[in-house]
Design an enzyme around this catalytic site. Structure first.
Site, PDB file in Angstrom:
ATOM      1  N   GLU A 169      27.885  30.987 -43.426  1.00 41.12           N
ATOM      2  CA  GLU A 169      27.658  31.823 -41.660  1.00 41.12           C
ATOM      3  C   GLU A 169      28.395  32.667 -41.675  1.00 41.12           C
ATOM      4  O   GLU A 169      30.111  32.030 -42.089  1.00 41.12           O
ATOM      5  CB  GLU A 169      27.537  30.357 -41.297  1.00 41.12           C
ATOM      6  CG  GLU A 169      26.775  31.277 -39.809  1.00 41.12           C
ATOM      7  CD  GLU A 169      25.841  32.367 -39.899  1.00 41.12           C
ATOM      8  OE1 GLU A 169      24.958  32.110 -40.333  1.00 41.12           O
ATOM      9  OE2 GLU A 169      26.233  33.213 -39.172  1.00 41.12           O
ATOM     10  N   LYS A 224      33.702  33.861 -48.014  1.00 43.30           N
ATOM     11  CA  LYS A 224      33.547  32.450 -46.954  1.00 43.30           C
ATOM     12  C   LYS A 224      35.621  32.764 -46.459  1.00 43.30           C
ATOM     13  O   LYS A 224      35.812  33.305 -45.811  1.00 43.30           O
ATOM     14  CB  LYS A 224      32.455  31.656 -47.370  1.00 43.30           C
ATOM     15  CG  LYS A 224      33.241  31.115 -45.493  1.00 43.30           C
ATOM     16  CD  LYS A 224      32.714  32.184 -44.068  1.00 43.30           C
ATOM     17  CE  LYS A 224      33.322  31.427 -43.726  1.00 43.30           C
ATOM     18  NZ  LYS A 224      33.021  31.958 -41.921  1.00 43.30           N
ATOM     19  N   CYS A 280      37.658  27.166 -38.051  1.00 44.99           N
ATOM     20  CA  CYS A 280      38.199  27.729 -39.234  1.00 44.99           C
ATOM     21  C   CYS A 280      39.255  28.027 -39.016  1.00 44.99           C
ATOM     22  O   CYS A 280      39.803  28.079 -40.938  1.00 44.99           O
ATOM     23  CB  CYS A 280      36.947  28.189 -39.472  1.00 44.99           C
ATOM     24  SG  CYS A 280      35.246  27.051 -38.726  1.00 44.99           S
ATOM     25  N   LYS A 283      42.362  25.947 -41.321  1.00 48.53           N
ATOM     26  CA  LYS A 283      42.069  25.597 -41.966  1.00 48.53           C
ATOM     27  C   LYS A 283      40.891  25.844 -43.559  1.00 48.53           C
ATOM     28  O   LYS A 283      41.597  25.641 -44.545  1.00 48.53           O
ATOM     29  CB  LYS A 283      40.393  23.937 -41.513  1.00 48.53           C
ATOM     30  CG  LYS A 283      38.859  24.135 -41.584  1.00 48.53           C
ATOM     31  CD  LYS A 283      38.480  23.509 -41.407  1.00 48.53           C
ATOM     32  CE  LYS A 283      36.567  24.074 -41.284  1.00 48.53           C
ATOM     33  NZ  LYS A 283      35.826  25.044 -42.613  1.00 48.53           N
TER      34      LYS A 283
HETATM   35  P1  NAD Z   1      29.860  20.726 -35.691  1.00 50.48           P
HETATM   36  O1  NAD Z   1      31.267  19.830 -35.776  1.00 50.48           O
HETATM   37  O2  NAD Z   1      30.235  21.693 -34.228  1.00 50.48           O
HETATM   38  O3  NAD Z   1      29.061  20.475 -35.509  1.00 50.48           O
HETATM   39  C1  NAD Z   1      28.694  19.600 -37.483  1.00 50.48           C
HETATM   40  C2  NAD Z   1      27.735  18.210 -37.310  1.00 50.48           C
HETATM   41  O4  NAD Z   1      27.501  17.475 -37.909  1.00 50.48           O
HETATM   42  C3  NAD Z   1      27.953  17.641 -35.736  1.00 50.48           C
HETATM   43  O5  NAD Z   1      27.525  17.295 -35.425  1.00 50.48           O
HETATM   44  C4  NAD Z   1      28.095  16.139 -37.135  1.00 50.48           C
HETATM   45  O6  NAD Z   1      27.962  14.995 -35.969  1.00 50.48           O
HETATM   46  C5  NAD Z   1      26.862  16.701 -37.672  1.00 50.48           C
HETATM   47  N1  NAD Z   1      26.354  15.727 -39.320  1.00 50.48           N
HETATM   48  C6  NAD Z   1      28.383  15.729 -39.891  1.00 50.48           C
HETATM   49  N2  NAD Z   1      27.961  14.478 -40.812  1.00 50.48           N
HETATM   50  C7  NAD Z   1      26.200  14.304 -40.880  1.00 50.48           C
HETATM   51  C8  NAD Z   1      25.508  13.524 -42.111  1.00 50.48           C
HETATM   52  N3  NAD Z   1      25.462  13.247 -42.659  1.00 50.48           N
HETATM   53  N4  NAD Z   1      24.060  13.726 -41.170  1.00 50.48           N
HETATM   54  C9  NAD Z   1      23.779  14.740 -40.279  1.00 50.48           C
HETATM   55  N5  NAD Z   1      24.376  15.084 -39.264  1.00 50.48           N
HETATM   56  C10 NAD Z   1      25.620  15.207 -39.306  1.00 50.48           C
HETATM   57  O7  NAD Z   1      30.469  21.732 -36.714  1.00 50.48           O
HETATM   58  P2  NAD Z   1      30.403  23.331 -36.609  1.00 50.48           P
HETATM   59  O8  NAD Z   1      31.498  24.292 -36.045  1.00 50.48           O
HETATM   60  O9  NAD Z   1      29.303  23.863 -36.581  1.00 50.48           O
HETATM   61  O10 NAD Z   1      30.983  23.680 -38.331  1.00 50.48           O
HETATM   62  C11 NAD Z   1      30.020  23.118 -39.474  1.00 50.48           C
HETATM   63  C12 NAD Z   1      30.142  24.523 -40.939  1.00 50.48           C
HETATM   64  O11 NAD Z   1      30.138  25.491 -40.661  1.00 50.48           O
HETATM   65  C13 NAD Z   1      32.151  23.423 -40.875  1.00 50.48           C
HETATM   66  O12 NAD Z   1      32.041  24.326 -43.028  1.00 50.48           O
HETATM   67  C14 NAD Z   1      32.140  25.688 -40.594  1.00 50.48           C
HETATM   68  O13 NAD Z   1      33.513  25.383 -41.364  1.00 50.48           O
HETATM   69  C15 NAD Z   1      31.642  26.116 -40.982  1.00 50.48           C
HETATM   70  N6  NAD Z   1      31.531  27.879 -39.893  1.00 50.48           N
HETATM   71  C16 NAD Z   1      31.486  26.902 -38.140  1.00 50.48           C
HETATM   72  C17 NAD Z   1      31.777  28.528 -37.476  1.00 50.48           C
HETATM   73  C18 NAD Z   1      31.570  28.325 -36.335  1.00 50.48           C
HETATM   74  O14 NAD Z   1      32.414  29.347 -35.851  1.00 50.48           O
HETATM   75  N7  NAD Z   1      31.384  27.036 -35.563  1.00 50.48           N
HETATM   76  C19 NAD Z   1      31.369  29.624 -38.347  1.00 50.48           C
HETATM   77  C20 NAD Z   1      31.367  30.038 -39.559  1.00 50.48           C
HETATM   78  C21 NAD Z   1      30.745  28.807 -40.543  1.00 50.48           C
HETATM   79  C1  UGA Z   2      36.054  33.512 -37.043  1.00 50.07           C
HETATM   80  C2  UGA Z   2      34.937  34.746 -37.794  1.00 50.07           C
HETATM   81  O1  UGA Z   2      35.690  35.542 -36.293  1.00 50.07           O
HETATM   82  C3  UGA Z   2      33.799  34.767 -38.019  1.00 50.07           C
HETATM   83  O2  UGA Z   2      33.563  35.322 -39.024  1.00 50.07           O
HETATM   84  C4  UGA Z   2      33.551  32.953 -38.858  1.00 50.07           C
HETATM   85  O3  UGA Z   2      32.719  33.068 -39.193  1.00 50.07           O
HETATM   86  C5  UGA Z   2      34.052  31.912 -37.952  1.00 50.07           C
HETATM   87  O4  UGA Z   2      35.418  32.166 -37.600  1.00 50.07           O
HETATM   88  C6  UGA Z   2      34.078  30.948 -39.081  1.00 50.07           C
HETATM   89  O5  UGA Z   2      33.752  30.390 -40.184  1.00 50.07           O
HETATM   90  O6  UGA Z   2      33.947  29.738 -38.183  1.00 50.07           O
HETATM   91  P1  UGA Z   2      35.663  32.811 -34.466  1.00 50.07           P
HETATM   92  O7  UGA Z   2      36.692  32.136 -34.780  1.00 50.07           O
HETATM   93  O8  UGA Z   2      34.696  31.339 -33.941  1.00 50.07           O
HETATM   94  O9  UGA Z   2      34.823  33.441 -35.576  1.00 50.07           O
HETATM   95  O10 UGA Z   2      36.202  33.314 -33.399  1.00 50.07           O
HETATM   96  P2  UGA Z   2      37.143  34.805 -33.634  1.00 50.07           P
HETATM   97  O11 UGA Z   2      36.872  35.550 -32.850  1.00 50.07           O
HETATM   98  O12 UGA Z   2      37.171  35.150 -34.604  1.00 50.07           O
HETATM   99  O13 UGA Z   2      38.503  34.226 -33.077  1.00 50.07           O
HETATM  100  C7  UGA Z   2      39.339  33.607 -33.715  1.00 50.07           C
HETATM  101  C8  UGA Z   2      40.266  33.309 -32.950  1.00 50.07           C
HETATM  102  O14 UGA Z   2      41.609  34.723 -33.444  1.00 50.07           O
HETATM  103  C9  UGA Z   2      40.387  33.038 -31.555  1.00 50.07           C
HETATM  104  O15 UGA Z   2      41.463  32.179 -31.674  1.00 50.07           O
HETATM  105  C10 UGA Z   2      40.199  34.663 -30.814  1.00 50.07           C
HETATM  106  O16 UGA Z   2      41.384  34.162 -29.563  1.00 50.07           O
HETATM  107  C11 UGA Z   2      41.282  35.395 -32.051  1.00 50.07           C
HETATM  108  N1  UGA Z   2      41.552  36.926 -32.160  1.00 50.07           N
HETATM  109  C12 UGA Z   2      40.708  37.171 -32.593  1.00 50.07           C
HETATM  110  C13 UGA Z   2      42.739  37.588 -31.523  1.00 50.07           C
HETATM  111  O17 UGA Z   2      44.093  36.359 -31.171  1.00 50.07           O
HETATM  112  N2  UGA Z   2      43.062  38.757 -31.919  1.00 50.07           N
HETATM  113  C14 UGA Z   2      41.831  39.750 -31.770  1.00 50.07           C
HETATM  114  O18 UGA Z   2      41.455  41.204 -32.193  1.00 50.07           O
HETATM  115  C15 UGA Z   2      40.721  38.282 -32.610  1.00 50.07           C
END
Ligand code: NAD
Ligand code: UGA
Length: 475
Positions: A169, A224, A280, A283
């Site tokens: 994603e 990713k 993210c 990590k």
């Molecule tokens: P999150 O912590 O908000 O949500 C994860 C959910 O999974 C939690 O609610 C947890 O209770 C649940 N969970 C864990 N183990 C479980 C199980 N065994 N059965 C059922 N539910 C379970 O995490 P998130 O921010 O949604 O991120 C999820 C993944 O997506 C991560 O790998 C992250 O790196 C990736 N990702 C996050 C973002 C973002 O913007 N947050 C964007 C792209 C990708």
């Molecule tokens: C980021 C990526 O942009 C997504 O494509 C990805 O899916 C996601 O991580 C993920 O894997 O979790 P996100 O962390 O939600 O998304 O937000 P961003 O807009 O990327 O911002 C990340 C951080 O960088 C924030 O603290 C933001 O303020 C900072 N940032 C962003 C800057 O300081 N300068 C910029 O120009 C842009």
């Protein structure tokens, strides 16, 4: 052979699982989406009839939830039932950095992914497509496949089979709905052509075919991590330049504009800020570092680790500047912090630069008043690991002077009386139109405004007689 898909299960109702399935449900009204989670409280918030109480804040989310929830989108804790009936299972659970054991501090903790895979193995029936939606280390699909094919199951082993796909994603928080509705691309990695077609058919309901990319599974997993590493690298690059601007008389906004017009560089992700946060970037880069180290690519590992190191240095740099400008001591001084979320338009604080910066200032003895329009003060307490004194809602409550190192949360803007400084850490829209001439009269002189996001009205601030420090402004 065409695979028929009617029911979809998503394990994990977090920042990815919730919005992703909501958008899919709104675009595919003929499919049923069951989003399940072990966290009962989270699921009951997703089911709350008061849409302002959804567990996450995303612009546009509550409108889509009201259209789809309990029609073809269901949130529940019944993991067994959701997996049993699913043709496709998305694994969308958390994959944080390991805190102990082998690879601690760098590699991903796959506890929740493994548990999900075991649940899929146990409850699934017939043929099931298992989709990695979580961000995972390269070659995790192999691990998932092993678990699916060897762990305990409720069906006869010969009656079940799986195909594992990677479909990372790319949404950003704060713009998740927009990103999901109009993605730059959808990436599908795998080997089973029929399974890949079945997954891409869901996306084709709203994503143009040319934007759906097929790769092998390892390329998809690595793409990713690489995407996040490149984005974070740009922020560390521009933040390092902001420090050079401050000492040379250049202005980082002008430098960004100048380099961003080069079509090879592009203008996005060149905003200097307090350092990247979010769950993210750090990590995923550390995961890449771990991968490189594992394969003995030390120089590659060092290169990417530098992106995280600069980010840590930069966050510390901001608190040091605040302390230096306030004559080297902030003990007992009231400082208003505007914004705690890691970026605007989200209530998420994971890895927010505000955490480290606020901790540093409290350690130096400051009295912080923290304002954020969406973040819950309990979350701030959890992040800082320091209890707030009490909630402040108006000026009269503020009797903070002369106390040592503490913080309070305020929902109101009535917080500037007696402040020595204001520090902007998140670029919330409401901070753009603050009436600085009114605030100037309330602050202790000489009063400072520190803007780490370049969003305040610099002219207004200077006109009102306040001192202004802007990140990367050496002019
Ligand atoms: P999150 O912590 O908000 O949500 C994860 C959910 O999974 C939690 O609610 C947890 O209770 C649940 N969970 C864990 N183990 C479980 C199980 N065994 N059965 C059922 N539910 C379970 O995490 P998130 O921010 O949604 O991120 C999820 C993944 O997506 C991560 O790998 C992250 O790196 C990736 N990702 C996050 C973002 C973002 O913007 N947050 C964007 C792209 C990708
Ligand atoms: C980021 C990526 O942009 C997504 O494509 C990805 O899916 C996601 O991580 C993920 O894997 O979790 P996100 O962390 O939600 O998304 O937000 P961003 O807009 O990327 O911002 C990340 C951080 O960088 C924030 O603290 C933001 O303020 C900072 N940032 C962003 C800057 O300081 N300068 C910029 O120009 C842009």
């Amino acid at each position: 052979m065409k695979i028929s898909v009617k029911k979809i299960c998503c394990i994990g109702a977090g920042y990815v699982g919730g919005p992703t399935m909501t958008v899919m449900a709104s675009k595919c009204p003929d499919l049923i989406f069951n989003v399940v989670d072990i966290n009962k409280e989270r699921i009951s918030s997703w089911n709350n009839s008061d849409l302002s109480k959804l567990p996450i804040f995303e612009p546009g989310l509550k409108e889509l939830i009201s259209q789809t929830r309990n029609k073809n989108l269901f949130f529940s804790t019944d993991i067994k039932e959701a997996i049993e009936s699913a043709d496709i299972v998305f694994i969308s659970v958390n994959t944080p950095t390991k805190t102990r054991g082998l690879g601690a501090g760098k590699s991903s903790d796959l506890t929740w992914v493994e548990a999900s895979a075991r649940e899929v193995a146990r409850y699934s029936r017939g043929f099931t497509i298992v989709v990695e939606k979580s961000t995972l280390p390269v070659r995790t699909a192999e691990v998932i496949e092993n678990i699916l094919n060897s762990s305990e199951t409720n069906s006869k082993r010969e009656e079940i089979s799986f195909s594992v796909l990677s479909n990372p994603e790319f949404l950003s928080e704060g713009t998740a709905i927009k990103d999901l509705e109009n993605p730059d691309r959808v990436l599908i990695g795998g080997e089973n052509k029929d399974a890949m077609d079945a997954l891409s058919n869901i996306y084709k309901a709203w994503v143009p075919e040319r934007k759906i990319l097929f790769t092998n599974i390892w390329s998809s997993e690595l793409a990713k991590l690489t995407s996040n590493a490149f984005l974070a690298q740009r922020i560390s690059s521009i933040n390092s330049i902001s420090a050079i601007c401050e000492v040379t008389g250049a202005d980082v906004r002008e430098v960004s504009r100048a380099i961003g017009t080069d079509s090879r560089i592009g203008s996005k992700f060149l905003d200097s800020g307090p350092g990247f946060g979010g769950s993210c970037f750090k990590k995923d880069i550390l995961n890449l570092v771990y991968l490189a180290e594992y394969y003995d690519l030390k120089d590659v590992a060092n290169f990417w680790e530098g992106v995280v190191n600069i980010n840590n240095w930069h966050q510390r740099r901001i608190s040091e500047i605040v302390i230096k400008k306030l004559y080297g001591t902030i003990k007992g001084k009231k400082i208003v912090v505007l914004g705690f979320a890691f970026k605007a338009n989200t209530n998420d604080t994971r890895e927010s630069a505000a955490i480290k910066i606020c901790k540093d200032l409290i350690d130096e003895g400051a009295n912080l008043i923290i304002h954020d329009p969406k973040v819950n003060p309990r979350q701030i307490e959890n992040d800082l690991q320091i209890k707030q004194i009490s909630e402040v809602n108006n000026e009269k409550d503020i009797t903070l002077q002369n106390k040592f190192g503490q913080w309070r949360f305020s929902k109101s803007f009535d917080i500037f009386e007696g402040a020595h400084a204001v520090l902007v850490l998140t670029e919330w829209g409401e901070y753009k139109n603050i009436q600085w001439d009114v605030i100037e009269k309330k602050m202790v002189k000489p009063a400072w405004i520190f803007d780490s996001r370049s969003i305040v009205n610099a002219e207004e601030i200077k006109k009102s007689g306040l001192n202004l420090w802007r990140l990367g402004d050496g002019s």
